[in-house]
Write a protein that holds these residues in place. Structure first.
Motif, PDB file in Angstrom:
ATOM      1  N   GLY A 165       1.760  -1.878   6.569  1.00 29.04           N
ATOM      2  CA  GLY A 165       0.634  -2.792   6.653  1.00 29.04           C
ATOM      3  C   GLY A 165       0.366  -3.156   8.096  1.00 29.04           C
ATOM      4  N   LEU A 166      -0.567  -4.090   8.294  1.00 29.21           N
ATOM      5  CA  LEU A 166      -0.825  -4.596   9.629  1.00 29.21           C
ATOM      6  C   LEU A 166       0.332  -5.499  10.055  1.00 29.21           C
ATOM      7  CD1 LEU A 166      -4.643  -5.359   9.241  1.00 29.21           C
ATOM      8  CD2 LEU A 166      -3.571  -3.312  10.205  1.00 29.21           C
ATOM      9  N   THR A 217      -1.284 -11.733   6.771  1.00 26.12           N
ATOM     10  CA  THR A 217      -2.478 -12.030   5.981  1.00 26.12           C
ATOM     11  C   THR A 217      -2.885 -10.862   5.096  1.00 26.12           C
ATOM     12  OG1 THR A 217      -3.236 -13.520   7.728  1.00 26.12           O
ATOM     13  CG2 THR A 217      -4.865 -12.825   6.108  1.00 26.12           C
ATOM     14  N   ASP A 218      -2.779  -9.637   5.603  1.00 27.09           N
ATOM     15  CA  ASP A 218      -3.275  -8.482   4.841  1.00 27.09           C
ATOM     16  C   ASP A 218      -2.478  -8.287   3.561  1.00 27.09           C
ATOM     17  OD1 ASP A 218      -1.261  -5.911   5.560  1.00 27.09           O
ATOM     18  OD2 ASP A 218      -1.282  -7.529   7.034  1.00 27.09           O
ATOM     19  N   ASP A 219      -3.195  -7.901   2.509  1.00 27.48           N
ATOM     20  CA  ASP A 219      -2.629  -7.692   1.174  1.00 27.48           C
ATOM     21  C   ASP A 219      -3.136  -6.346   0.671  1.00 27.48           C
ATOM     22  OD1 ASP A 219      -1.327  -8.088  -1.168  1.00 27.48           O
ATOM     23  OD2 ASP A 219      -2.574  -9.745  -1.871  1.00 27.48           O
ATOM     24  N   ILE A 220      -2.617  -5.267   1.271  1.00 32.77           N
ATOM     25  CA  ILE A 220      -3.189  -3.942   1.053  1.00 32.77           C
ATOM     26  C   ILE A 220      -2.132  -2.938   0.607  1.00 32.77           C
ATOM     27  CG2 ILE A 220      -5.163  -4.247   2.605  1.00 32.77           C
ATOM     28  CD1 ILE A 220      -3.521  -2.977   4.816  1.00 32.77           C
ATOM     29  N   ARG A 236      -6.284   4.269   1.164  1.00 36.75           N
ATOM     30  CA  ARG A 236      -6.280   3.209   2.165  1.00 36.75           C
ATOM     31  C   ARG A 236      -6.300   3.819   3.558  1.00 36.75           C
ATOM     32  NH1 ARG A 236      -0.792   0.096   2.601  1.00 36.75           N
ATOM     33  NH2 ARG A 236      -0.304   2.026   3.704  1.00 36.75           N
ATOM     34  N   ALA A 237      -7.058   3.172   4.456  1.00 42.69           N
ATOM     35  CA  ALA A 237      -7.103   3.595   5.851  1.00 42.69           C
ATOM     36  C   ALA A 237      -6.797   2.394   6.738  1.00 42.69           C
ATOM     37  CB  ALA A 237      -8.467   4.174   6.202  1.00 42.69           C
ATOM     38  N   MET A 238      -5.996   2.594   7.761  1.00 42.40           N
ATOM     39  CA  MET A 238      -5.651   1.544   8.716  1.00 42.40           C
ATOM     40  C   MET A 238      -5.737   2.102  10.130  1.00 42.40           C
ATOM     41  SD  MET A 238      -2.396  -0.570   7.176  1.00 42.40           S
ATOM     42  CE  MET A 238      -1.264   0.802   7.403  1.00 42.40           C
ATOM     43  N   ILE A 276     -11.136  -5.287   2.431  1.00 42.90           N
ATOM     44  CA  ILE A 276     -11.092  -5.008   3.858  1.00 42.90           C
ATOM     45  C   ILE A 276     -10.301  -6.120   4.536  1.00 42.90           C
ATOM     46  CG2 ILE A 276     -13.183  -3.624   4.002  1.00 42.90           C
ATOM     47  CD1 ILE A 276     -14.691  -6.119   4.879  1.00 42.90           C
ATOM     48  N   ALA A 277      -9.578  -5.779   5.588  1.00 41.00           N
ATOM     49  CA  ALA A 277      -8.743  -6.745   6.299  1.00 41.00           C
ATOM     50  C   ALA A 277      -8.853  -6.509   7.795  1.00 41.00           C
ATOM     51  CB  ALA A 277      -7.288  -6.638   5.851  1.00 41.00           C
ATOM     52  N   ALA A 278      -8.706  -7.599   8.553  1.00 44.36           N
ATOM     53  CA  ALA A 278      -8.739  -7.505  10.011  1.00 44.36           C
ATOM     54  C   ALA A 278      -7.794  -8.539  10.594  1.00 44.36           C
ATOM     55  CB  ALA A 278     -10.157  -7.729  10.538  1.00 44.36           C
ATOM     56  N   GLU A 279      -7.237  -8.212  11.760  1.00 43.29           N
ATOM     57  CA  GLU A 279      -6.368  -9.150  12.476  1.00 43.29           C
ATOM     58  C   GLU A 279      -6.445  -8.844  13.963  1.00 43.29           C
ATOM     59  OE1 GLU A 279      -2.331  -8.375  11.169  1.00 43.29           O
ATOM     60  OE2 GLU A 279      -2.036  -6.989  12.837  1.00 43.29           O
ATOM     61  N   TYR A 280      -6.026  -9.825  14.751  1.00 41.71           N
ATOM     62  CA  TYR A 280      -5.922  -9.614  16.193  1.00 41.71           C
ATOM     63  C   TYR A 280      -4.605 -10.215  16.662  1.00 41.71           C
ATOM     64  CZ  TYR A 280      -7.163  -9.321  21.129  1.00 41.71           C
ATOM     65  OH  TYR A 280      -7.176  -9.008  22.473  1.00 41.71           O
ATOM     66  N   ALA A 281      -3.670  -9.361  17.033  1.00 41.78           N
ATOM     67  CA  ALA A 281      -2.335  -9.788  17.461  1.00 41.78           C
ATOM     68  C   ALA A 281      -2.360 -10.053  18.962  1.00 41.78           C
ATOM     69  CB  ALA A 281      -1.297  -8.726  17.119  1.00 41.78           C
TER      70      ALA A 281
END
Length: 340
Positions: free
Chosen positions: A147-148, A152-155, A228-230, A261-266
């Protein structure tokens, strides 16, 4: 004459006794050579040769203390109405490697011990598999476990640990593989039995600051599939991560929504501090009967990672979920972990 005979007899007796004692003298045995543990640097740091063999062994793991906080009940049981729960985990991994004509032969055993309290404890085999020349067989996590970097992501799949056999080709910058998974403890429809099997494929790689992964799975008994694509890319002071997943119907590979769809910024604030906000949108959220519902949902969250000292970390995460036709929920945790 008598005195002379007595002296000669005494001398003879002493000679006999001395000879007997010399024959029975104790000789100290030579000490056997001791084989000290030797460092094995052929497979990276932490390996050592098992004495008397050419097999290299590495032992590592972690100790984790975590406090979960959120809507009641936290453990899914009506008998526990607490809005917080502390638990501890210990995990140890043994990795053995040796050279063969087909390349390194690898064996991995991971044991995990969990304690919710003094009387509620469990021990389980978290992984056990063998690997050689790209082939892997045993109990191990699938590509759907990835996962990311945030929370938060639930994929991922509802269960990502399977008895599987797979082949994976990989280089430093690319991998591609296929696996056959036993899905006994995954999702199955009301007219099916938990004797399921699935086929999954995965590929991914890196190109400079960009990394990507594509994963797909087909659930044979449920006759449903998911893909799924990441991808992640370094931008500014952090790393942007994006992900999308689609499922033709509920299956052991994905059950959260028809698509999401999911997004994050680390954000790497300092060398020791990382702050990761994230968001996810679900369309046709969750399962109603044997199909997805018509509802949507949103999820937002924040995860903070801090390295206290080498091999000692703290993590805090809070997540807010807002389903369309259900109560919203807020949950999070605080974690301390020492790795070795």
């Amino acid at each position: 004459m008598n005195i002379k005979s007595l002296l000669l007899g005494s001398a003879a007796a002493l000679a006999v006794v001395s000879g007997a004692q010399a024959a029975d003298a104790i000789v100290a045995a030579e000490p056997e050579p001791v084989e000290y543990v030797r460092v094995c640097d052929a497979y990276g740091t932490g390996y050592f040769y098992i004495p008397g063999t050419e097999t290299c062994l590495k032992i590592n793991g972690y100790i984790r203390f975590q406090v979960d906080v959120g809507d009641q009940p936290l453990n899914g049981s009506d008998s526990n109405d607490s809005d917080w729960d502390a638990r501890t985990r210990g995990q140890v991994q043994f990795t053995a490697k040796s050279d063969t004509e087909y390349g390194p032969l690898t064996g991995v055993i991971v044991m995990q011990f969990n304690a919710d309290n003094a009387s509620d404890q469990s021990a389980k085999l978290d992984s056990a598999y063998l690997d050689i020349a790209g082939f892997r067989a045993g109990l191990f996590y699938s590509w759907w476990d990835d996962g990311l970097s945030g929370e938060t992501d639930d994929i991922g799949s509802p269960v990502t640990l399977h008895n599987s056999i797979r082949y994976q080709y990989e280089t430093d910058a690319f991998y591609a593989g296929i696996s056959v998974d036993e899905l006994e403890d995954g999702f199955y429809k009301s007219d099916e039995e938990p004797n399921n099997v699935g086929v999954a494929v995965g590929l991914g790689g890196k190109a400079g600051a960009f990394s990507y992964q594509i994963t797909a799975g087909y659930d044979v008994d449920n006759e449903e599939g998911a893909v799924r694509a990441m991808g992640t890319v370094d931008i500014g002071p952090g790393t942007l991560g994006l992900a999308a997943v689609y499922a033709s119907g509920p299956s052991s590979y994905y059950t959260k929504a028809e698509w999401a769809i999911a997004a994050e910024y680390a954000i790497k604030a300092t060398d020791k501090l990382k702050i990761t906000p994230g968001v996810q949108y679900y369309s046709n959220y969750y399962v109603a009967g044997d199909d997805f519902s018509d509802d949507d949902a949103w999820k937002v969250g924040l995860t903070v990672d801090y390295q206290i000292v080498d091999n000692f970390y703290a993590k805090a995460s809070v997540q807010y979920l807002d389903p369309e036709n259900d109560d919203d929920a807020t949950a999070g945790y605080f974690r301390l972990q020492r790795s070795f």
